[in-house]
Motif scaffolding. Structure first.
Motif, short mmCIF file in Angstrom:
data_model
loop_
_atom_site.label_atom_id
_atom_site.label_comp_id
_atom_site.label_asym_id
_atom_site.label_seq_id
_atom_site.Cartn_x
_atom_site.Cartn_y
_atom_site.Cartn_z
N ARG A 215 36.59 18.85 45.96
CA ARG A 215 37.90 19.65 46.17
C ARG A 215 37.60 21.17 45.63
N HIS A 216 38.25 21.94 46.43
CA HIS A 216 38.11 23.49 45.89
C HIS A 216 39.43 24.00 46.58
N TYR A 217 39.43 25.19 45.70
CA TYR A 217 40.75 26.27 45.94
C TYR A 217 40.14 27.64 45.85
N LEU A 218 39.92 28.08 47.04
CA LEU A 218 39.47 29.81 46.82
C LEU A 218 40.62 30.35 47.14
N THR A 219 40.71 31.77 46.77
CA THR A 219 41.75 32.72 47.10
C THR A 219 41.32 34.19 47.46
N TRP A 220 41.79 34.98 48.06
CA TRP A 220 41.51 36.17 48.41
C TRP A 220 41.93 37.11 47.29
N ASN A 221 43.12 37.11 47.11
CA ASN A 221 43.66 37.62 46.09
C ASN A 221 43.88 36.65 44.76
N PRO A 222 43.90 37.34 43.59
CA PRO A 222 43.80 36.40 42.33
C PRO A 222 45.17 35.69 42.18
N VAL A 223 45.13 34.55 41.65
CA VAL A 223 46.16 33.83 41.41
C VAL A 223 46.55 33.31 39.82
N GLY A 224 47.49 33.45 39.04
CA GLY A 224 47.50 33.57 37.83
C GLY A 224 48.40 32.55 37.41
N THR A 225 47.81 31.12 37.62
CA THR A 225 48.77 29.99 37.55
C THR A 225 47.90 28.93 36.65
N GLU A 226 48.53 28.07 36.14
CA GLU A 226 47.52 27.20 35.25
C GLU A 226 46.65 26.20 36.11
N LYS A 227 47.52 25.63 37.16
CA LYS A 227 47.06 24.71 37.86
C LYS A 227 46.87 25.20 39.38
N PRO A 228 46.01 24.98 40.37
CA PRO A 228 46.16 25.45 41.95
C PRO A 228 47.35 25.42 42.42
N ASP A 229 47.89 26.51 42.85
CA ASP A 229 49.47 26.62 43.50
C ASP A 229 49.23 27.95 44.24
N TYR A 230 49.33 27.61 45.82
CA TYR A 230 49.27 28.77 46.61
C TYR A 230 50.67 29.12 46.96
N HIS A 231 51.56 28.27 46.69
CA HIS A 231 52.94 28.92 47.17
C HIS A 231 53.39 29.76 45.87
N ARG A 232 52.83 30.86 45.51
CA ARG A 232 53.19 31.94 44.57
C ARG A 232 53.15 33.13 45.02
N PRO A 233 54.27 33.68 45.97
CA PRO A 233 54.07 34.90 46.49
C PRO A 233 54.19 36.21 45.49
N GLU A 234 54.57 35.96 44.31
CA GLU A 234 54.12 37.02 43.29
C GLU A 234 52.72 37.46 42.94
N PHE A 235 51.92 36.53 43.73
CA PHE A 235 50.39 36.85 43.29
C PHE A 235 49.79 37.01 44.99
N PHE A 236 50.45 37.45 45.78
CA PHE A 236 49.95 37.75 47.03
C PHE A 236 49.62 39.48 46.90
N GLY A 237 48.61 39.76 47.93
CA GLY A 237 48.24 40.89 48.01
C GLY A 237 49.15 41.90 48.98
N LYS A 238 48.59 43.20 49.08
CA LYS A 238 49.47 43.98 50.20
C LYS A 238 48.72 43.89 51.39
N LEU A 239 49.33 43.72 52.44
CA LEU A 239 48.87 44.17 53.86
C LEU A 239 49.66 45.24 54.33
N ILE A 240 48.98 46.22 54.72
CA ILE A 240 49.45 47.47 55.41
C ILE A 240 49.12 47.35 57.02
N PHE A 241 49.84 47.41 57.92
CA PHE A 241 49.70 47.33 59.22
C PHE A 241 49.41 48.67 59.87
N GLN A 242 48.36 49.15 60.39
CA GLN A 242 48.17 50.69 60.77
C GLN A 242 49.06 50.77 62.27
#
Length: 242
Positions: A215-242
């Motif tokens: 089992r593994h849980y890798l992310t692009w932007n860091p996620v600051g939760t105690e356990k794996p949780d991808y449903h945390r938009p407060e830890f999303f990074g920024k995407l700027i569309f040119q």
């Protein structure tokens, strides 16, 4: 009593400091526009991404109890109001047990793109197992998801994996696979008028395998939760569309 209050205050300060540090590491990615006239297919998208975009790594292990780190990277661009993504994965265990759209693909060898187009906390979770089965829902959190209609998903999202599209039980070895995806803005069904060009949004990119032997849980932007949780938009990074 005073010592207890002091301890609580110190603990709160440490927690606030850690959360602040996570947010200070927030990544920003500029999504290049690739101009293309006419209908584009997945082979062309793959080639254009290779020619015009840089690799981005999905390599952060945020939870020490899940230390396995497969090699994962992606490329991203947009064109004609569609998002193009190509994933590259090297891993030891492959699993593709889910073939039904909106099934639990996170159990398999899976890559994910969580996208909050307006940056307001309401996001789409695009999840793809290694044979391209799609899981897509929308909402403000894990417990408040609204599935996008499976027929709409199949009609609008184009996806192709180098592993094909047939389900299989777990395989162990040294595997490399790639996946190319076209996500038209029309699939953002809760944002029907959205235009990607010039959009300032937030997102995160993930790799997981809940039911694989490692089992593994890798992310692009860091996620600051105690356990794996991808449903945390407060830890999303920024995407700027040119």
């Amino acid at each position: 009593m005073c010592k207890r209050k002091l301890f609580i205050l110190c603990l709160c300060g440490i927690m606030m400091s850690c959360k602040s540090e996570i947010h200070s590491q927030e990544k920003m990615l500029s999504v290049k526009e690739i101009e293309f006239n006419g209908q584009v297919d997945l082979e062309q998208v793959s080639r254009l991404l290779e020619e015009h975009t840089e690799l981005q790594a999905i390599d952060l292990v945020n939870w020490d109890q899940f230390s396995y780190r497969p090699s994962v990277a992606f490329r991203i661009a947009h064109s004609n109001n569609a998002i193009w993504i190509k994933y590259y994965v090297k891993e030891k265990n492959l699993l593709a047990s889910v073939g039904d759209t909106n099934g639990p693909v996170a159990r398999d060898s899976c890559v994910e793109f969580f996208f909050d187009p307006l940056g307001n906390g309401d996001y789409y979770n695009f999840e793809f197992n290694c044979i391209g089965t799609v899981h897509l829902a929308y909402g403000p959190g894990r417990g408040q998801r609204q599935f996008v209609d499976p027929n709409t998903i199949r009609n609008l999202i184009d996806v192709e994996s180098s592993l094909g599209s047939q389900t299989f039980t777990e395989r162990t070895g040294d595997f490399s696979w790639e996946m190319t995806i076209i996500i038209p803005a029309e699939i953002l069904t809760h944002n029907p008028e959205i235009k990607l060009k010039g959009l300032k949004s937030t997102a995160n990119f993930y790799k997981c395998g809940d039911a694989t032997s490692q089992r593994h849980y890798l992310t692009w932007n860091p996620v600051g939760t105690e356990k794996p949780d991808y449903h945390r938009p407060e830890f999303f990074g920024k995407l700027i569309f040119q």
